[in-house]
Motif scaffolding. Structure first.
Motif, PDB file in Angstrom:
ATOM      1  N   UNK A 256       0.838  -1.190   0.000  1.00 23.88           N
ATOM      2  CA  UNK A 256       0.000   0.000   0.000  1.00 23.88           C
ATOM      3  C   UNK A 256       0.865   1.228   0.000  1.00 23.88           C
ATOM      4  N   UNK A 257       0.534   2.216  -0.780  1.00 22.99           N
ATOM      5  CA  UNK A 257       1.281   3.487  -0.848  1.00 22.99           C
ATOM      6  C   UNK A 257       0.344   4.564  -0.330  1.00 22.99           C
ATOM      7  N   UNK A 258       0.710   5.158   0.776  1.00 24.32           N
ATOM      8  CA  UNK A 258      -0.148   6.161   1.400  1.00 24.32           C
ATOM      9  C   UNK A 258       0.242   7.581   0.983  1.00 24.32           C
ATOM     10  N   UNK A 259       1.504   7.852   0.717  1.00 30.15           N
ATOM     11  CA  UNK A 259       1.905   9.196   0.390  1.00 30.15           C
ATOM     12  C   UNK A 259       2.752   9.162  -0.902  1.00 30.15           C
ATOM     13  N   UNK A 260       2.668  10.253  -1.606  1.00 33.83           N
ATOM     14  CA  UNK A 260       3.497  10.363  -2.813  1.00 33.83           C
ATOM     15  C   UNK A 260       4.964  10.491  -2.426  1.00 33.83           C
TER      16      UNK A 260
END
Length: 260
Positions: A256-260
Motif C-alpha cells: 500500500x502506498x499512502x503518500x506520494x
C-alpha cells in the motif's frame, strides 16, 4: 175383369224397410207388378216393388262408398298436412350468437401473456426461466430471472381474470338465446322444428361448457405459474445462501502506498 190394387202406405213401408235392412229383400214377399190403364185402354203407370227396393239398396250402398271415399281423402289430406308440419324448418337460428361467444373466449385465451396455451411454448419457457438455475450466474442475472418469473405469474393472474370477465359477459347473451330457443321449442308446429330447437339448446349448453373449461384452464394456468415461481424462488434462495456461507479466500496482504 181387371183387378185394381189400392196403394196406401205400402210404398212408404217398403222404402223404410229397404233403407233400414242391409239384406236383400225376398222376391216372394213382393207383390207382382200391375199396370193401370187409363181412358181408351192405354197404359198409365207400371210399378215393380222388387226392382224399386233393389234400386234403393244399390243407391244406399253407393252413397256409403262415396262417404267412405270422402273420409279417406280427408284423412289423407290431414296426413299430408301433418307431414308438411313435421318437415317445416325452424325459422330461428342461434348459431351466429353461439359462435360469437366461442370466438370471444378463444380470443381471450389467445392473448395469454408470456406463457401461451401451447405445449411447445410452455416447455421452452420453463426450460428458460424455471429450469435448473446456474450456480455461476451473477446476482444481476438472478435478479433479472426472478423478475421475469414474477411477470409471468402476474400475467397469468391477469389472463385468468380477463377470461372470467369475458365468460361473465357471455351470460346475458346466453340468457337471451336460451329464452328465444325455449319459446321456439314450445311454439314448434312439427317434429322437425322441435328437434332443431332442442339441438340449438344443446349447442348453447356446449358453448357454456366451453366457457367453463376456459375459466378452469385459465385459473389452473395462473396457479401453476404461481407454484412454479415459488419453487424456483426457493431454489434460488438456496443457491444464494450457499454462496453466502461458502468461505472465501480471505484477506490477502499487499503493498500500500499512502503518500506520494
Amino acid at each position: 175383369m181387371t183387378r185394381k190394387i189400392t196403394f196406401r202406405s205400402a210404398g212408404t213401408s217398403l222404402l223404410a224397410l229397404a233403407l233400414a235392412m242391409p239384406i236383400a229383400m225376398s222376391p216372394i214377399a213382393a207383390p207382382p207388378a200391375h199396370a193401370f190403364f187409363g181412358i181408351g185402354g192405354g197404359p198409365f203407370i207400371v210399378y215393380d216393388p222388387t226392382n224399386h227396393a233393389e234400386n234403393l239398396l244399390t243407391a244406399a250402398r253407393a252413397l256409403e262408398q262415396i262417404n267412405n271415399q270422402i273420409a279417406q281423402l280427408q284423412n289423407e289430406a290431414q296426413m299430408l298436412i301433418n307431414q308438411a308440419r313435421n318437415l317445416a324448418n325452424l325459422p330461428y337460428s342461434a348459431l351466429q350468437q353461439i359462435q360469437q361467444n366461442v370466438s370471444r373466449t378463444q380470443q381471450l385465451l389467445a392473448q395469454a401473456q408470456n406463457v401461451a396455451f401451447d405445449v411447445q411454448s410452455i416447455d421452452q419457457m420453463f426450460q428458460q426461466d424455471y429450469g435448473n438455475l446456474s450456480l455461476t450466474a451473477t446476482d444481476q442475472q438472478m435478479i433479472a430471472e426472478a423478475r421475469s418469473r414474477w411477470e409471468n405469474t402476474v400475467g397469468g393472474l391477469q389472463d385468468a381474470m380477463r377470461v372470467q370477465a369475458g365468460v361473465v359477459g357471455n351470460i346475458d347473451a346466453n340468457r337471451a338465446e336460451m329464452s328465444a330457443l325455449v319459446g321456439q321449442s314450445q311454439n314448434a308446429v312439427g317434429a322437425l322444428q322441435a328437434t332443431q330447437a332442442g339441438n340449438q339448446l344443446l349447442a348453447l349448453q356446449s358453448q357454456q361448457l366451453s366457457d367453463l373449461i376456459a375459466v378452469i384452464s385459465a385459473n389452473g394456468r395462473a396457479n401453476a405459474l404461481t407454484e412454479a415461481e415459488r419453487a424456483t424462488a426457493a431454489e434460488q434462495g438456496r443457491i444464494q445462501r450457499e454462496r453466502f456461507l461458502t468461505p472465501g479466500s480471505g484477506y490477502q496482504p499487499g503493498n500500500a502506498q499512502m503518500f506520494n
